[in-house]
Design a protein around this motif. Structure first.
Motif, PDB file in Angstrom:
ATOM      1  N   ILE A 157      -3.011  -0.816   6.997  1.00 53.47           N
ATOM      2  CA  ILE A 157      -3.206  -2.369   7.059  1.00 53.47           C
ATOM      3  C   ILE A 157      -1.965  -3.023   7.425  1.00 53.47           C
ATOM      4  CG2 ILE A 157      -4.148  -4.439   6.151  1.00 53.47           C
ATOM      5  CD1 ILE A 157      -6.386  -1.876   6.358  1.00 53.47           C
ATOM      6  N   VAL A 158      -1.710  -3.710   8.280  1.00 55.36           N
ATOM      7  CA  VAL A 158      -0.550  -4.535   8.810  1.00 55.36           C
ATOM      8  C   VAL A 158      -1.154  -6.008   8.558  1.00 55.36           C
ATOM      9  CG1 VAL A 158       1.020  -4.996  10.371  1.00 55.36           C
ATOM     10  CG2 VAL A 158       0.287  -2.711  10.225  1.00 55.36           C
ATOM     11  N   MET A 159      -0.568  -6.830   7.852  1.00 57.34           N
ATOM     12  CA  MET A 159      -1.085  -8.244   7.542  1.00 57.34           C
ATOM     13  C   MET A 159       0.143  -8.865   7.952  1.00 57.34           C
ATOM     14  SD  MET A 159      -2.361  -7.297   3.912  1.00 57.34           S
ATOM     15  CE  MET A 159      -1.320  -5.923   3.685  1.00 57.34           C
ATOM     16  N   VAL A 176      -3.823   4.210   3.280  1.00 59.71           N
ATOM     17  CA  VAL A 176      -2.699   4.943   2.764  1.00 59.71           C
ATOM     18  C   VAL A 176      -1.575   4.150   2.657  1.00 59.71           C
ATOM     19  CG1 VAL A 176      -3.855   7.278   3.487  1.00 59.71           C
ATOM     20  CG2 VAL A 176      -2.227   5.730   5.183  1.00 59.71           C
ATOM     21  N   ARG A 177      -1.330   2.887   3.332  1.00 68.44           N
ATOM     22  CA  ARG A 177      -0.174   2.133   3.270  1.00 68.44           C
ATOM     23  C   ARG A 177      -0.585   0.641   3.526  1.00 68.44           C
ATOM     24  NH1 ARG A 177       4.841   2.286   2.157  1.00 68.44           N
ATOM     25  NH2 ARG A 177       4.673   4.428   1.735  1.00 68.44           N
ATOM     26  N   LEU A 178       0.018  -0.446   2.983  1.00 67.79           N
ATOM     27  CA  LEU A 178      -0.038  -1.518   3.379  1.00 67.79           C
ATOM     28  C   LEU A 178       1.366  -2.000   3.815  1.00 67.79           C
ATOM     29  CD1 LEU A 178      -1.749  -3.264  -0.011  1.00 67.79           C
ATOM     30  CD2 LEU A 178      -2.876  -2.170   2.253  1.00 67.79           C
ATOM     31  N   ILE A 179       1.362  -2.842   5.051  1.00 68.04           N
ATOM     32  CA  ILE A 179       2.499  -3.249   5.791  1.00 68.04           C
ATOM     33  C   ILE A 179       2.501  -4.858   5.773  1.00 68.04           C
ATOM     34  CG2 ILE A 179       4.124  -3.213   7.477  1.00 68.04           C
ATOM     35  CD1 ILE A 179       3.273  -0.468   8.037  1.00 68.04           C
ATOM     36  N   TYR A 180       3.196  -5.678   4.875  1.00 72.08           N
ATOM     37  CA  TYR A 180       3.282  -6.996   5.002  1.00 72.08           C
ATOM     38  C   TYR A 180       4.379  -7.679   5.881  1.00 72.08           C
ATOM     39  CZ  TYR A 180       0.232  -7.187   0.795  1.00 72.08           C
ATOM     40  OH  TYR A 180      -0.728  -7.101  -0.143  1.00 72.08           O
ATOM     41  N   ARG A 240      -1.011  -3.194  -5.709  1.00 76.50           N
ATOM     42  CA  ARG A 240      -0.706  -2.526  -6.955  1.00 76.50           C
ATOM     43  C   ARG A 240      -1.242  -1.080  -6.884  1.00 76.50           C
ATOM     44  NH1 ARG A 240       0.791  -6.284 -10.612  1.00 76.50           N
ATOM     45  NH2 ARG A 240      -0.092  -8.364 -10.689  1.00 76.50           N
ATOM     46  N   TYR A 241      -1.955  -0.852  -5.822  1.00 71.65           N
ATOM     47  CA  TYR A 241      -2.751   0.600  -5.714  1.00 71.65           C
ATOM     48  C   TYR A 241      -2.466   1.343  -4.668  1.00 71.65           C
ATOM     49  CZ  TYR A 241      -5.170  -2.169  -9.161  1.00 71.65           C
ATOM     50  OH  TYR A 241      -5.453  -3.049 -10.108  1.00 71.65           O
ATOM     51  N   VAL A 242      -1.764   0.776  -3.553  1.00 65.84           N
ATOM     52  CA  VAL A 242      -1.656   1.303  -2.292  1.00 65.84           C
ATOM     53  C   VAL A 242      -0.118   1.374  -1.895  1.00 65.84           C
ATOM     54  CG1 VAL A 242      -2.245   1.435   0.203  1.00 65.84           C
ATOM     55  CG2 VAL A 242      -3.818   0.696  -1.492  1.00 65.84           C
ATOM     56  N   PRO A 243       0.530   2.305  -1.558  1.00 68.99           N
ATOM     57  CA  PRO A 243       1.772   2.184  -1.220  1.00 68.99           C
ATOM     58  C   PRO A 243       2.128   1.121  -0.319  1.00 68.99           C
ATOM     59  CG  PRO A 243       1.100   4.471  -1.292  1.00 68.99           C
ATOM     60  CD  PRO A 243      -0.042   3.690  -1.463  1.00 68.99           C
ATOM     61  N   THR A 244       3.238   0.193  -0.484  1.00 70.99           N
ATOM     62  CA  THR A 244       3.432  -0.806   0.449  1.00 70.99           C
ATOM     63  C   THR A 244       4.768  -1.069   0.821  1.00 70.99           C
ATOM     64  OG1 THR A 244       1.585  -2.005  -0.960  1.00 70.99           O
ATOM     65  CG2 THR A 244       3.487  -3.344   0.109  1.00 70.99           C
ATOM     66  N   THR A 245       5.101  -1.580   1.987  1.00 68.47           N
ATOM     67  CA  THR A 245       6.025  -1.794   2.575  1.00 68.47           C
ATOM     68  C   THR A 245       6.134  -3.315   2.956  1.00 68.47           C
ATOM     69  OG1 THR A 245       6.462   0.327   3.795  1.00 68.47           O
ATOM     70  CG2 THR A 245       7.609  -1.293   4.560  1.00 68.47           C
ATOM     71  N   TYR A 246       7.119  -4.052   2.754  1.00 68.85           N
ATOM     72  CA  TYR A 246       7.287  -5.352   2.949  1.00 68.85           C
ATOM     73  C   TYR A 246       8.315  -5.620   4.315  1.00 68.85           C
ATOM     74  CZ  TYR A 246       7.081 -10.426   2.765  1.00 68.85           C
ATOM     75  OH  TYR A 246       6.720 -11.898   2.968  1.00 68.85           O
ATOM     76  N   ILE A 247       8.198  -6.205   5.377  1.00 71.27           N
ATOM     77  CA  ILE A 247       8.826  -6.562   6.444  1.00 71.27           C
ATOM     78  C   ILE A 247       9.469  -7.966   6.357  1.00 71.27           C
ATOM     79  CG2 ILE A 247       9.375  -6.799   8.844  1.00 71.27           C
ATOM     80  CD1 ILE A 247       7.365  -4.386   9.543  1.00 71.27           C
TER      81      ILE A 247
END
Length: 250
Positions: free
Chosen positions: A72-74, A104-108, A183-190
Motif C-alpha cells: 500500500i502506497v499512501m 506485506v508493506r506500507l509506504i507513506y 503497528r502490524y505491517v512493515p512500514t517505510t516512510y518517504i
C-alpha cells in the motif's frame, strides 16, 4: 514467488490520474499497480465522512489479497484512511484465513502516519485547516497548487496538474482513525525534504510521536530532495524506491 501488487492511494483534492507517471514506470519494470478513486475527492454531492473511502480501500485490497501480496502506497491525507482501513488484511491475518496473499508493506509518501483515535481537525472546528476551507466541499485555488503540492515542478507543469484538482469533501477532516496499520505491517516512510517547511516538520513530528507511542513496525525512513509529490516530479526515482522496498531488483 510472484511480484507483489501496488495499491496507490491518492491524497485530498487529487484523483487516480496523479499516479499515471509512477504507474508507467512500475509497469516498465513488470509490476502491476491499482489506483482506486477515493470518493471524498470529487464527490458531488460531498460525502459526510471518509467511510466511502475506507470501503473502497478495503474492497480493493480484499480482492487482491485473495491471490497476491500487496504493498500500500499512501500520499498525504490518504495516510489517515489507508492506515485505518487495513485491519485484518495484513499477511499474517490473511494467512490464517487460508488466503494466498496479504498486505506485506506500507509506504507513506509525505503522508499522515497517525495513531488510533486521530482526527485532522476536531469535529465542528476549522483547526489545522487552510484558511479558505468551508463546510461541504473545499475547492483548491490553482494559484496555490505549487506551494502546497508541487514545489519542485515548473509553472507550466503545475498549471496542467492544477486542472485536475478536485473539490474535497469537508467531512473527512472530522473523521477519526480507528486502527493504525503501521503497528502490524512493515512500514517505510518517504520524507520529502523539499516540501513546505511546516509540512516537512509535521511529518518528522508524526514519525517521532508514532515511534514513541508503543508497538510499531516503522522500519525505514527514506529522505528525498523533492516537493510534496515525488511520484510526479521524480517518477523514476519513486518507482525504483518502491520496487526496492518490495524486495525487487532495480
Amino acid at each position: 514467488m510472484s511480484k507483489p501488487v501496488f495499491v496507490l492511494l491518492h491524497g485530498a483534492w487529487h484523483s487516480p490520474k496523479c499516479w499515471d507517471r509512477l504507474i508507467t514506470e512500475l509497469e516498465k519494470a513488470g509490476y502491476s499497480a491499482f489506483a482506486p478513486a477515493l470518493p471524498s475527492s470529487g464527490s458531488n454531492p460531498p460525502v459526510p465522512d471518509w467511510n466511502a473511502d475506507i470501503d473502497i480501500i478495503r474492497s480493493t485490497v480484499s480482492d487482491l489479497v485473495q491471490k497476491h501480496d500487496v504493498i500500500i502506497v499512501m500520499h498525504s491525507f490518504s495516510g489517515m484512511t489507508g492506515g485505518t482501513a487495513l485491519e485484518g488484511l495484513d499477511k499474517e491475518a490473511c494467512f490464517s484465513k487460508g488466503l494466498k496473499g496479504g498486505v506485506v508493506r506500507l509506504i507513506y509518501m509525505a503522508a499522515f502516519l497517525v495513531p488510533e483515535g486521530s482526527q485532522h481537525s476536531p469535529h465542528g472546528t476549522r483547526d489545522n485547516m487552510l484558511p479558505d476551507m468551508k463546510t461541504g466541499i473545499v475547492t483548491f485555488a490553482p494559484e496555490g497548487a505549487k506551494d502546497m503540492f508541487y514545489q519542485d515542478l515548473d509553472d507550466d507543469a503545475v498549471a496542467e496538474l492544477a486542472k485536475d484538482l478536485q473539490p474535497q469533501s469537508f467531512g473527512v477532516f472530522w473523521s477519526t482513525t480507528t486502527y493504525a496499520a503501521w503497528r502490524y505491517v512493515p512500514t517505510t516512510y518517504i520524507e520529502c525534504t523539499g516540501d513546505r517547511p511546516s509540512t516537512h516538520a509535521a511529518a518528522q513530528y508524526l514519525l517521532e510521536t508514532a515511534k514513541a507511542s508503543g508497538t510499531h513496525k516503522i522500519e525505514r525512513i527514506i529522505k528525498v530532495d523533492s516537493g510534496h509529490s515525488p511520484f510526479i516530479s521524480k517518477p523514476e526515482w519513486s518507482a525504483h524506491t518502491l520496487i526496492k522496498e518490495a524486495g525487487g531488483q532495480v
